[in-house]
Enzyme design. Structure first.
Site, PDB file in Angstrom:
ATOM      1  N   ARG A 108       0.854  -1.183   0.000  1.00 26.40           N
ATOM      2  CA  ARG A 108       0.000   0.000   0.000  1.00 26.40           C
ATOM      3  C   ARG A 108       0.890   1.232   0.000  1.00 26.40           C
ATOM      4  O   ARG A 108       2.100   1.147   0.158  1.00 26.40           O
ATOM      5  CB  ARG A 108      -0.922   0.010   1.222  1.00 26.40           C
ATOM      6  CG  ARG A 108      -0.207  -0.428   2.480  1.00 26.40           C
ATOM      7  CD  ARG A 108      -0.652   0.262   3.719  1.00 26.40           C
ATOM      8  NE  ARG A 108      -0.542   1.692   3.657  1.00 26.40           N
ATOM      9  CZ  ARG A 108       0.601   2.368   3.888  1.00 26.40           C
ATOM     10  NH1 ARG A 108       1.750   1.722   4.142  1.00 26.40           N
ATOM     11  NH2 ARG A 108       0.609   3.685   3.835  1.00 26.40           N
ATOM     12  N   GLY A 109       0.247   2.379  -0.202  1.00 25.96           N
ATOM     13  CA  GLY A 109       1.012   3.612  -0.339  1.00 25.96           C
ATOM     14  C   GLY A 109       1.206   3.900  -1.817  1.00 25.96           C
ATOM     15  O   GLY A 109       1.612   3.024  -2.581  1.00 25.96           O
ATOM     16  N   ALA A 110       0.913   5.130  -2.222  1.00 27.21           N
ATOM     17  CA  ALA A 110       0.903   5.453  -3.649  1.00 27.21           C
ATOM     18  C   ALA A 110       2.207   5.105  -4.373  1.00 27.21           C
ATOM     19  O   ALA A 110       2.185   4.429  -5.407  1.00 27.21           O
ATOM     20  CB  ALA A 110       0.548   6.926  -3.839  1.00 27.21           C
ATOM     21  N   GLN A 136      -3.190   2.282  10.041  1.00 21.06           N
ATOM     22  CA  GLN A 136      -1.867   2.366   9.425  1.00 21.06           C
ATOM     23  C   GLN A 136      -0.922   3.263  10.217  1.00 21.06           C
ATOM     24  O   GLN A 136       0.288   3.052  10.208  1.00 21.06           O
ATOM     25  CB  GLN A 136      -1.972   2.877   7.977  1.00 21.06           C
ATOM     26  CG  GLN A 136      -2.592   1.884   7.017  1.00 21.06           C
ATOM     27  CD  GLN A 136      -4.051   2.202   6.758  1.00 21.06           C
ATOM     28  OE1 GLN A 136      -4.790   2.495   7.690  1.00 21.06           O
ATOM     29  NE2 GLN A 136      -4.468   2.145   5.511  1.00 21.06           N
ATOM     30  N   ASN A 179      -5.852  12.184   0.167  1.00 18.38           N
ATOM     31  CA  ASN A 179      -5.033  11.399   1.096  1.00 18.38           C
ATOM     32  C   ASN A 179      -5.977  10.615   1.991  1.00 18.38           C
ATOM     33  O   ASN A 179      -7.197  10.722   1.902  1.00 18.38           O
ATOM     34  CB  ASN A 179      -4.117  12.322   1.916  1.00 18.38           C
ATOM     35  CG  ASN A 179      -3.044  11.549   2.672  1.00 18.38           C
ATOM     36  OD1 ASN A 179      -2.324  10.742   2.085  1.00 18.38           O
ATOM     37  ND2 ASN A 179      -2.923  11.791   3.961  1.00 18.38           N
ATOM     38  N   LYS A 180      -5.427   9.826   2.878  1.00 21.12           N
ATOM     39  CA  LYS A 180      -6.208   8.965   3.746  1.00 21.12           C
ATOM     40  C   LYS A 180      -7.306   9.742   4.463  1.00 21.12           C
ATOM     41  O   LYS A 180      -7.087  10.865   4.911  1.00 21.12           O
ATOM     42  CB  LYS A 180      -5.277   8.296   4.764  1.00 21.12           C
ATOM     43  CG  LYS A 180      -5.981   7.382   5.749  1.00 21.12           C
ATOM     44  CD  LYS A 180      -6.523   6.133   5.060  1.00 21.12           C
ATOM     45  CE  LYS A 180      -7.267   5.265   6.059  1.00 21.12           C
ATOM     46  NZ  LYS A 180      -7.687   3.997   5.473  1.00 21.12           N
ATOM     47  N   ASP A 210      -2.222  10.460  -2.267  1.00 19.50           N
ATOM     48  CA  ASP A 210      -2.463   9.378  -3.211  1.00 19.50           C
ATOM     49  C   ASP A 210      -2.782   9.890  -4.612  1.00 19.50           C
ATOM     50  O   ASP A 210      -2.587   9.184  -5.587  1.00 19.50           O
ATOM     51  CB  ASP A 210      -3.597   8.486  -2.704  1.00 19.50           C
ATOM     52  CG  ASP A 210      -3.140   7.613  -1.554  1.00 19.50           C
ATOM     53  OD1 ASP A 210      -2.806   6.441  -1.800  1.00 19.50           O
ATOM     54  OD2 ASP A 210      -3.081   8.104  -0.419  1.00 19.50           O
ATOM     55  N   ARG A 240      -6.895  -0.637  -7.279  1.00 17.82           N
ATOM     56  CA  ARG A 240      -7.308   0.426  -6.349  1.00 17.82           C
ATOM     57  C   ARG A 240      -7.411   1.714  -7.150  1.00 17.82           C
ATOM     58  O   ARG A 240      -6.463   2.094  -7.841  1.00 17.82           O
ATOM     59  CB  ARG A 240      -6.316   0.580  -5.190  1.00 17.82           C
ATOM     60  CG  ARG A 240      -6.279  -0.625  -4.256  1.00 17.82           C
ATOM     61  CD  ARG A 240      -5.565  -0.314  -2.960  1.00 17.82           C
ATOM     62  NE  ARG A 240      -6.340   0.585  -2.118  1.00 17.82           N
ATOM     63  CZ  ARG A 240      -5.833   1.212  -1.051  1.00 17.82           C
ATOM     64  NH1 ARG A 240      -4.560   1.040  -0.721  1.00 17.82           N
ATOM     65  NH2 ARG A 240      -6.589   1.994  -0.318  1.00 17.82           N
TER      66      ARG A 240
END
Length: 351
Positions: A48-50, A194, A245-246, A235, A89
């Site tokens: 995960r993570g862009a 996270q 973002n999250k 992201d 995603r």
């Protein structure tokens, strides 16, 4: 840990992923050699993570090409498999960008695809170091503080979210290396924690003082004057500087604006999507309801109640004090948008 944790690497026949669903209890790896397993790993947040997703997408094309040769796929089936990786995603633009970058090499064979994917990985590591240096320089120049700083961050934008070192946490690591971090407030980041599981683990391994706080505590922490700066990842960033973002990031941004402290977004330029004019056009992934209706396998909400579980939110450009990329710093809220910066670069290149 020095920040050089290997989140993702090509072993010669498979993609080895640091399984982030296991942290912080234990460090384990998943070896991925087929498209179904990779798509599942992406959706379950094994990786995960862009920036890391961009690398995974690029190597995912190599996995698909190898599987096609192994199982005798025709071109249509290969194209469909690559599309599944690309669309695993929707919010993080880097995943699609990684796939798209290596697609022209498919006709040259799997080795050519792997070589280009490895180039993306190597570029990300170098870029992250540059982001860290640019971000630290800008923060210290803006704040003018002669003391260690109190930093707030949201979700995980460290080595685990990239090919190495980190974006937002890369800035924090650089500040720490200069002796300029007093404490980091790591938002726990609902619903999969996270921040508590991953960011706190990275900071602890690096010897950077930190505390974990509930997401709902972040605005209060900022408004009480307990933080000097907030540094988050992204992201997808629209052409006008709106930033996805999250979920929970926009609350941090609003509090920063109210308190008069900088909100710094740290991300590689590949996260900027100039084809998207503003945040309204950014697709927002909605995660499974079970992530907020259950805990540890037990239901925590009444049986007849549903869930709304967006994984991301969009912070308006007017609330983004600075965008730090590997090319430098854009003061977005002051009008330095990614689209304007790109246009200036294009003009300079033509000259």
């Amino acid at each position: 840990m020095t920040g050089d944790v290997r989140t993702i690497e090509w072993t010669g026949g498979a993609l080895r992923l640091l399984d982030q669903t296991l942290l912080p209890a234990r460090v384990g790896y998943a070896d991925v050699g087929d498209v179904d397993t990779l798509v599942d790993a992406i959706r379950r947040l094994v990786v995960r993570g862009a920036p890391a997703l961009g690398v995974a997408g690029a190597f995912g094309v190599a996995i698909a090409v190898r599987q096609a040769a192994r199982e005798g796929w025709d071109g249509a089936r290969l194209d469909a498999a690559i599309a599944r990786v690309r669309e695993a995603r929707p919010t993080a633009v880097n995943l699609a960008a990684g796939v798209d970058r290596v697609l022209p090499f498919v006709a040259q064979g799997v080795d050519a695809v792997v070589a280009e994917a490895q180039a993306i990985l190597d570029e990300d590591v170098r870029g992250n170091r540059a982001i860290g240096a640019f971000g630290a320089d800008w923060i210290l120049d803006q704040l003018g503080a002669d003391r260690p700083l109190r930093v707030l961050t949201h979700c995980n934008a460290g080595a685990l979210a990239t090919a190495g070192w980190g974006t937002a946490l890369g800035v924090v690591r650089e500040l720490h290396g200069r002796g300029r971090v007093e404490i980091v407030y790591a938002d726990e980041t609902r619903p999969l924690l996270q921040g508590a599981r991953l960011t706190a683990w990275e900071l602890d391994q690096a010897g950077i003082p930190c505390v974990v706080q509930a997401d709902a505590a972040a605005p209060s922490t900022i408004l009480r004057g307990l933080a000097d700066v907030a540094v988050i990842g992204a992201d997808r960033i629209a052409a006008n500087g709106d930033t996805a973002n999250k979920i929970g990031s926009v609350g941090v941004a609003l509090a920063c604006a109210a308190a008069g402290i900088p909100l710094v977004v740290a991300a590689p330029w590949s996260t900027v999507d100039l084809a998207v004019p503003d945040g309204a056009a950014i697709p927002i992934e909605e995660r499974p309801a079970e992530e907020v209706l259950t805990w540890g396998g037990a239901r925590t909400a009444p049986g007849g109640v549903g869930a709304f579980n967006p994984a991301f939110d969009v912070t308006p450009a007017r609330l983004v004090t600075a965008l730090v990329t590997e090319t430098g710093v854009l003061e977005v809220s002051a009008g330095a948008t990614p689209s304007a910066a790109s246009a200036r670069s294009a003009v300079a290149a033509r000259r």
